[in-house]
Design a protein around this motif. Structure first.
Motif, PDB file in Angstrom:
ATOM      1  N   HIS A 152       9.551   1.777 -11.380  1.00  7.66           N
ATOM      2  CA  HIS A 152       9.377   3.444 -11.016  1.00  7.66           C
ATOM      3  C   HIS A 152      10.842   4.194 -10.161  1.00  7.66           C
ATOM      4  N   PHE A 153      10.529   3.710  -9.455  1.00  3.82           N
ATOM      5  CA  PHE A 153      11.768   4.109  -7.908  1.00  3.82           C
ATOM      6  C   PHE A 153      13.183   3.969  -8.339  1.00  3.82           C
ATOM      7  N   LEU A 154      13.844   2.771  -8.997  1.00  6.74           N
ATOM      8  CA  LEU A 154      14.218   2.376  -9.020  1.00  6.74           C
ATOM      9  C   LEU A 154      15.519   4.303 -10.309  1.00  6.74           C
ATOM     10  N   ARG A 155      14.583   4.372 -11.602  1.00 12.98           N
ATOM     11  CA  ARG A 155      14.176   5.253 -12.177  1.00 12.98           C
ATOM     12  C   ARG A 155      14.840   6.236 -11.765  1.00 12.98           C
ATOM     13  N   HIS A 156      14.013   6.795 -10.541  1.00 18.10           N
ATOM     14  CA  HIS A 156      13.557   7.774 -10.064  1.00 18.10           C
ATOM     15  C   HIS A 156      14.826   8.106  -9.151  1.00 18.10           C
ATOM     16  N   PHE A 157      15.248   7.030  -8.417  1.00 17.36           N
ATOM     17  CA  PHE A 157      16.834   6.807  -8.023  1.00 17.36           C
ATOM     18  C   PHE A 157      18.315   7.339  -9.034  1.00 17.36           C
ATOM     19  N   GLU A 158      17.791   7.124  -9.838  1.00 15.84           N
ATOM     20  CA  GLU A 158      18.483   7.144 -11.144  1.00 15.84           C
ATOM     21  C   GLU A 158      18.487   8.194 -11.670  1.00 15.84           C
ATOM     22  N   HIS A 159      17.303   8.603 -11.853  1.00 20.29           N
ATOM     23  CA  HIS A 159      17.717  10.571 -12.189  1.00 20.29           C
ATOM     24  C   HIS A 159      18.331  11.918 -11.178  1.00 20.29           C
ATOM     25  N   ARG A 160      17.719  11.053  -9.428  1.00 18.95           N
ATOM     26  CA  ARG A 160      18.891  11.972  -8.850  1.00 18.95           C
ATOM     27  C   ARG A 160      19.899  11.364  -8.165  1.00 18.95           C
ATOM     28  N   ILE A 161      20.522  10.614  -8.597  1.00 19.23           N
ATOM     29  CA  ILE A 161      21.889  10.309  -8.611  1.00 19.23           C
ATOM     30  C   ILE A 161      22.992  11.489  -8.308  1.00 19.23           C
ATOM     31  N   GLU A 162      22.528  12.123  -9.542  1.00 16.76           N
ATOM     32  CA  GLU A 162      23.687  13.147  -8.874  1.00 16.76           C
ATOM     33  C   GLU A 162      23.624  14.319  -8.146  1.00 16.76           C
ATOM     34  N   MET A 188       1.000  -1.303  -0.073  1.00 16.67           N
ATOM     35  CA  MET A 188       0.154  -0.089   0.103  1.00 16.67           C
ATOM     36  C   MET A 188       0.698   1.431   0.220  1.00 16.67           C
ATOM     37  N   VAL A 189       2.053   1.629   0.815  1.00 15.51           N
ATOM     38  CA  VAL A 189       3.426   2.706   0.826  1.00 15.51           C
ATOM     39  C   VAL A 189       3.608   2.478  -0.540  1.00 15.51           C
ATOM     40  N   ALA A 190       4.003   1.197  -1.172  1.00 15.05           N
ATOM     41  CA  ALA A 190       4.539   1.651  -2.415  1.00 15.05           C
ATOM     42  C   ALA A 190       4.061   2.139  -3.774  1.00 15.05           C
ATOM     43  N   ALA A 191       2.862   1.474  -3.888  1.00 16.86           N
ATOM     44  CA  ALA A 191       1.690   2.385  -4.726  1.00 16.86           C
ATOM     45  C   ALA A 191       1.231   3.408  -4.486  1.00 16.86           C
ATOM     46  N   SER A 202       7.794  -7.879  -4.384  1.00 20.09           N
ATOM     47  CA  SER A 202       5.824  -8.180  -4.946  1.00 20.09           C
ATOM     48  C   SER A 202       5.467  -6.768  -5.973  1.00 20.09           C
ATOM     49  N   GLN A 203       6.145  -6.055  -6.132  1.00 23.34           N
ATOM     50  CA  GLN A 203       5.671  -4.845  -6.966  1.00 23.34           C
ATOM     51  C   GLN A 203       6.527  -4.554  -8.187  1.00 23.34           C
ATOM     52  N   PRO A 204       6.811  -5.709  -9.738  1.00 21.30           N
ATOM     53  CA  PRO A 204       8.018  -4.791 -10.021  1.00 21.30           C
ATOM     54  C   PRO A 204       7.745  -3.578 -10.550  1.00 21.30           C
ATOM     55  N   ALA A 215      23.588  -4.910  -3.902  1.00 24.69           N
ATOM     56  CA  ALA A 215      23.455  -5.945  -4.648  1.00 24.69           C
ATOM     57  C   ALA A 215      21.797  -6.379  -4.656  1.00 24.69           C
ATOM     58  N   ASN A 216      21.072  -6.118  -4.508  1.00 24.84           N
ATOM     59  CA  ASN A 216      19.856  -6.977  -4.525  1.00 24.84           C
ATOM     60  C   ASN A 216      18.465  -5.904  -5.687  1.00 24.84           C
ATOM     61  N   TYR A 217      19.040  -5.179  -5.514  1.00 22.57           N
ATOM     62  CA  TYR A 217      17.753  -3.885  -5.880  1.00 22.57           C
ATOM     63  C   TYR A 217      18.431  -2.962  -6.973  1.00 22.57           C
ATOM     64  N   MET A 218      19.979  -2.392  -7.256  1.00 20.56           N
ATOM     65  CA  MET A 218      20.068  -1.848  -8.577  1.00 20.56           C
ATOM     66  C   MET A 218      20.543  -2.686  -9.408  1.00 20.56           C
ATOM     67  N   ALA A 219      19.782  -2.120 -10.147  1.00 22.06           N
ATOM     68  CA  ALA A 219      20.325  -2.546 -12.076  1.00 22.06           C
ATOM     69  C   ALA A 219      21.662  -2.387 -12.621  1.00 22.06           C
ATOM     70  N   ASP A 220      21.480  -2.728 -13.686  1.00 20.73           N
ATOM     71  CA  ASP A 220      23.160  -1.971 -13.400  1.00 20.73           C
ATOM     72  C   ASP A 220      22.845  -1.103 -14.046  1.00 20.73           C
ATOM     73  N   ALA A 221      21.993  -0.505 -14.569  1.00 24.32           N
ATOM     74  CA  ALA A 221      22.357   0.566 -15.051  1.00 24.32           C
ATOM     75  C   ALA A 221      22.558   2.125 -14.059  1.00 24.32           C
ATOM     76  N   LEU A 222      21.716   1.659 -12.828  1.00 24.62           N
ATOM     77  CA  LEU A 222      22.044   2.389 -11.863  1.00 24.62           C
ATOM     78  C   LEU A 222      22.711   2.011 -10.826  1.00 24.62           C
ATOM     79  N   ARG A 223      23.458   1.025 -10.975  1.00 25.94           N
ATOM     80  CA  ARG A 223      25.311   0.528  -9.915  1.00 25.94           C
ATOM     81  C   ARG A 223      26.168   1.781 -10.753  1.00 25.94           C
ATOM     82  N   ARG A 224      26.253   1.456 -12.369  1.00 26.88           N
ATOM     83  CA  ARG A 224      27.154   2.195 -12.771  1.00 26.88           C
ATOM     84  C   ARG A 224      26.611   3.357 -12.773  1.00 26.88           C
ATOM     85  N   ALA A 225      25.705   4.413 -12.831  1.00 28.58           N
ATOM     86  CA  ALA A 225      26.128   5.956 -12.436  1.00 28.58           C
ATOM     87  C   ALA A 225      26.294   6.052 -11.069  1.00 28.58           C
ATOM     88  N   TYR A 226      25.902   5.176  -9.712  1.00 31.05           N
ATOM     89  CA  TYR A 226      26.230   5.580  -8.736  1.00 31.05           C
ATOM     90  C   TYR A 226      28.121   5.262  -8.654  1.00 31.05           C
TER      91      TYR A 226
END
Length: 123
Positions: free
Chosen positions: A86-96, A44-47, A79-81, A112-123
């Protein structure tokens, strides 16, 4: 006290409807700190947070964003892909916006468990 616990959890759905993105992040942090893996409440919080991030552009301070990410990771919120994507995309856009201190706050579990490769590279 079990009765108090149930009363507080009963108020969560009413609170979530009117909460800001910051309030939702604080709530997910509270659930994570108390290790309350109540799937319905986490979903519910995630949604609602997804709606706030995507539609209203409710601003989250970068420190609070990282703390929320760590909390979702500790609650194993997968449980909610759509939310995770979208959360990871938002995180990636704000990484700077993340300085060294805030980058150090990111939990290894989130990296290790949540960041996608693109976000790890940006991080």
């Amino acid at each position: 006290d079990y009765e108090l616990y149930m009363r507080i959890l009963g108020e969560v759905p009413h609170y979530i409807k009117e909460a800001t993105a910051g309030d939702l992040c604080e709530l997910i942090r509270l659930l994570a700190r108390r290790r309350l893996r109540e799937r319905n409440y986490v979903d519910m919080v995630a949604a609602h947070l997804l709606q706030k991030i995507r539609i209203t552009d409710d601003y989250l301070p970068s420190r609070l964003l990282v703390k929320a990410a760590n909390s979702f990771a500790s609650l194993e919120c997968r449980s909610q892909p759509k939310f995770v994507e979208h959360f990871l995309r938002h995180f990636e856009h704000r990484i700077e916006e993340l300085d060294a201190d805030i980058c150090c706050m990111v939990s290894p579990l989130f990296v290790a468990n949540y960041m996608a490769d693109a976000l790890r590279r940006a991080y």
